[in-house]
Motif scaffolding. Sequence first.
Motif, PDB file in Angstrom:
ATOM      1  N   PHE A 155       0.828  -1.201   0.000  1.00  0.00           N
ATOM      2  CA  PHE A 155       0.000   0.000   0.000  1.00  0.00           C
ATOM      3  C   PHE A 155       0.866   1.255   0.000  1.00  0.00           C
ATOM      4  CE2 PHE A 155      -2.364   3.244   2.501  1.00  0.00           C
ATOM      5  CZ  PHE A 155      -3.394   3.465   1.606  1.00  0.00           C
ATOM      6  N   LEU A 156       1.927   1.274   0.793  1.00  0.00           N
ATOM      7  CA  LEU A 156       2.832   2.424   0.831  1.00  0.00           C
ATOM      8  C   LEU A 156       3.526   2.613  -0.513  1.00  0.00           C
ATOM      9  CD1 LEU A 156       4.480   1.959   4.339  1.00  0.00           C
ATOM     10  CD2 LEU A 156       2.626   3.506   3.707  1.00  0.00           C
ATOM     11  N   LEU A 157       3.943   1.516  -1.124  1.00  0.00           N
ATOM     12  CA  LEU A 157       4.587   1.608  -2.433  1.00  0.00           C
ATOM     13  C   LEU A 157       3.633   2.179  -3.465  1.00  0.00           C
ATOM     14  CD1 LEU A 157       6.600  -1.743  -2.499  1.00  0.00           C
ATOM     15  CD2 LEU A 157       7.562   0.577  -2.546  1.00  0.00           C
ATOM     16  N   HIS A 158       2.360   1.789  -3.378  1.00  0.00           N
ATOM     17  CA  HIS A 158       1.375   2.347  -4.306  1.00  0.00           C
ATOM     18  C   HIS A 158       1.283   3.863  -4.138  1.00  0.00           C
ATOM     19  CE1 HIS A 158      -2.337   2.820  -6.601  1.00  0.00           C
ATOM     20  NE2 HIS A 158      -2.755   3.579  -5.604  1.00  0.00           N
ATOM     21  N   CYS A 159       1.242   4.335  -2.897  1.00  0.00           N
ATOM     22  CA  CYS A 159       1.132   5.768  -2.636  1.00  0.00           C
ATOM     23  C   CYS A 159       2.340   6.544  -3.147  1.00  0.00           C
ATOM     24  CB  CYS A 159       0.961   6.014  -1.136  1.00  0.00           C
ATOM     25  SG  CYS A 159      -0.613   5.426  -0.471  1.00  0.00           S
ATOM     26  N   LEU A 160       3.502   5.895  -3.194  1.00  0.00           N
ATOM     27  CA  LEU A 160       4.734   6.561  -3.626  1.00  0.00           C
ATOM     28  C   LEU A 160       4.995   6.440  -5.120  1.00  0.00           C
ATOM     29  CD1 LEU A 160       7.111   5.474  -0.716  1.00  0.00           C
ATOM     30  CD2 LEU A 160       6.215   7.779  -1.117  1.00  0.00           C
ATOM     31  N   THR A 161       4.343   5.497  -5.789  1.00  0.00           N
ATOM     32  CA  THR A 161       4.676   5.233  -7.193  1.00  0.00           C
ATOM     33  C   THR A 161       3.516   5.423  -8.162  1.00  0.00           C
ATOM     34  OG1 THR A 161       4.197   2.864  -6.953  1.00  0.00           O
ATOM     35  CG2 THR A 161       6.464   3.575  -6.515  1.00  0.00           C
ATOM     36  N   ASP A 162       2.295   5.502  -7.664  1.00  0.00           N
ATOM     37  CA  ASP A 162       1.151   5.663  -8.558  1.00  0.00           C
ATOM     38  C   ASP A 162       1.273   6.994  -9.308  1.00  0.00           C
ATOM     39  OD1 ASP A 162      -1.431   5.272  -9.718  1.00  0.00           O
ATOM     40  OD2 ASP A 162      -2.236   6.664  -8.237  1.00  0.00           O
ATOM     41  N   PRO A 163       1.316   6.982 -10.646  1.00  0.00           N
ATOM     42  CA  PRO A 163       1.499   8.227 -11.410  1.00  0.00           C
ATOM     43  C   PRO A 163       0.441   9.283 -11.104  1.00  0.00           C
ATOM     44  CG  PRO A 163       1.822   6.323 -12.829  1.00  0.00           C
ATOM     45  CD  PRO A 163       1.285   5.801 -11.534  1.00  0.00           C
ATOM     46  N   GLU A 164      -0.803   8.848 -10.917  1.00  0.00           N
ATOM     47  CA  GLU A 164      -1.869   9.793 -10.599  1.00  0.00           C
ATOM     48  C   GLU A 164      -1.631  10.464  -9.253  1.00  0.00           C
ATOM     49  OE1 GLU A 164      -5.753  11.667 -11.065  1.00  0.00           O
ATOM     50  OE2 GLU A 164      -4.254  10.830 -12.412  1.00  0.00           O
ATOM     51  N   LYS A 165      -1.211   9.686  -8.263  1.00  0.00           N
ATOM     52  CA  LYS A 165      -0.936  10.237  -6.929  1.00  0.00           C
ATOM     53  C   LYS A 165       0.257  11.189  -6.978  1.00  0.00           C
ATOM     54  CE  LYS A 165      -1.240  10.151  -2.307  1.00  0.00           C
ATOM     55  NZ  LYS A 165       0.006  10.808  -1.895  1.00  0.00           N
ATOM     56  N   VAL A 166       1.318  10.816  -7.688  1.00  0.00           N
ATOM     57  CA  VAL A 166       2.494  11.680  -7.803  1.00  0.00           C
ATOM     58  C   VAL A 166       2.111  12.993  -8.476  1.00  0.00           C
ATOM     59  CG1 VAL A 166       4.763  11.925  -8.878  1.00  0.00           C
ATOM     60  CG2 VAL A 166       4.127   9.761  -7.801  1.00  0.00           C
ATOM     61  N   SER A 167       1.301  12.894  -9.529  1.00  0.00           N
ATOM     62  CA  SER A 167       0.852  14.097 -10.233  1.00  0.00           C
ATOM     63  C   SER A 167       0.081  15.021  -9.304  1.00  0.00           C
ATOM     64  CB  SER A 167      -0.018  13.697 -11.426  1.00  0.00           C
ATOM     65  OG  SER A 167      -0.545  14.835 -12.071  1.00  0.00           O
ATOM     66  N   LEU A 168      -0.798  14.454  -8.484  1.00  0.00           N
ATOM     67  CA  LEU A 168      -1.561  15.264  -7.540  1.00  0.00           C
ATOM     68  C   LEU A 168      -0.663  15.896  -6.489  1.00  0.00           C
ATOM     69  CD1 LEU A 168      -4.731  13.062  -6.945  1.00  0.00           C
ATOM     70  CD2 LEU A 168      -4.649  15.288  -8.061  1.00  0.00           C
ATOM     71  N   ASP A 169       0.308  15.145  -6.001  1.00  0.00           N
ATOM     72  CA  ASP A 169       1.174  15.664  -4.946  1.00  0.00           C
ATOM     73  C   ASP A 169       2.066  16.797  -5.446  1.00  0.00           C
ATOM     74  OD1 ASP A 169       0.062  13.965  -3.148  1.00  0.00           O
ATOM     75  OD2 ASP A 169       1.699  12.520  -3.123  1.00  0.00           O
ATOM     76  N   ARG A 170       2.319  16.822  -6.730  1.00  0.00           N
ATOM     77  CA  ARG A 170       3.082  17.942  -7.286  1.00  0.00           C
ATOM     78  C   ARG A 170       2.277  19.238  -7.229  1.00  0.00           C
ATOM     79  NH1 ARG A 170       5.982  16.959 -12.893  1.00  0.00           N
ATOM     80  NH2 ARG A 170       6.885  18.926 -12.234  1.00  0.00           N
ATOM     81  N   LEU A 171       0.959  19.123  -7.123  1.00  0.00           N
ATOM     82  CA  LEU A 171       0.095  20.301  -7.039  1.00  0.00           C
ATOM     83  C   LEU A 171      -0.020  20.816  -5.606  1.00  0.00           C
ATOM     84  CD1 LEU A 171      -2.933  19.116  -9.225  1.00  0.00           C
ATOM     85  CD2 LEU A 171      -0.830  20.229  -9.981  1.00  0.00           C
TER      86      LEU A 171
END
Length: 216
Positions: free
Chosen positions: A89-105
Motif C-alpha cells: 500500500f505504501l509503495l502504491h502511494c509513492l509510485t502511482d502516477p496519478e498520486k504523484v501528479s496530484l502531490d506535485r500540485l
Amino acid sequence: MARNKHPEETVEKILMVSRRLFAEKGYEHTTIQDIVNALGMSKGAVYHHFQSKEEIYDRIYDEYYAALDPSPTSASLSGRTGREKLTSFLLHCLTDPEKVSLDRLRPDLERNPRLLVSMLRGMEDAVGMVLPLIEEGNADGSLCVARPRETAEAFLLLANLWLGLLPGTPEELMEKFRVLKDFCDGVGMPILDGEVLAALGRYVEQVSSGKPDPQP
C-alpha cells in the motif's frame, strides 16, 4: 438565468480546468479569476459549486481517494501477510502516477491553514485504510503492534504532516524518513524496507522537479 441541467458535468469541468492551471501555474499563483477565465463561465457559476480555491483542491484529492479500493485488505494489494500488504500500500502511494501528479500540485500548507485543517479532518479516512492491515499483520504474526489504532494515527501524522508540511531539502526529507523507519521498527511495524526507501527517493525527485516556486 437558465438553470444548469447538468451540474455534475459542470463540476467535473471546473475540477479538470483547475487541476490543469494548478499544474501549469502552481497552486499559489492560480486565482479564482484565472479559473473563471479559463472556463469561460461567470464567477457566480463557479462559486455556486465551490466556495473557494481550497475547496476545489480538496475535491480533486477527494475524488482520487474515492476511486481507491475501499478494502485495503483485498487481493488488489500484493503480499500474503498484513506486513507485506501494508508495504504494498505504501509503495502504491509513492509510485502511482496519478498520486504523484496530484502531490506535485500540493500547495504550501503554511500559507493555507484551511487546507491543513482539512487534511487533519481527513486523517480518520486514512486510518481506516491502514488500521485493518496492521490488525491483519498482528493476526498472522508478521507484525507485533501493541496499540494498532494509536500506532496508525501516529504513523500517518508523521508521514503526512511532519514529512509533508516541513519536508526541507530532499536530503533532509530522507533523514526524516529514516527516523520514521526507526519509529516503525520500534513499535513492531517494520514496513519501511529498502524498496520503500528507494521508491521514496524517486517520489521526492518527481514531486520536486518542475514545481513552480511559491510566491515570496
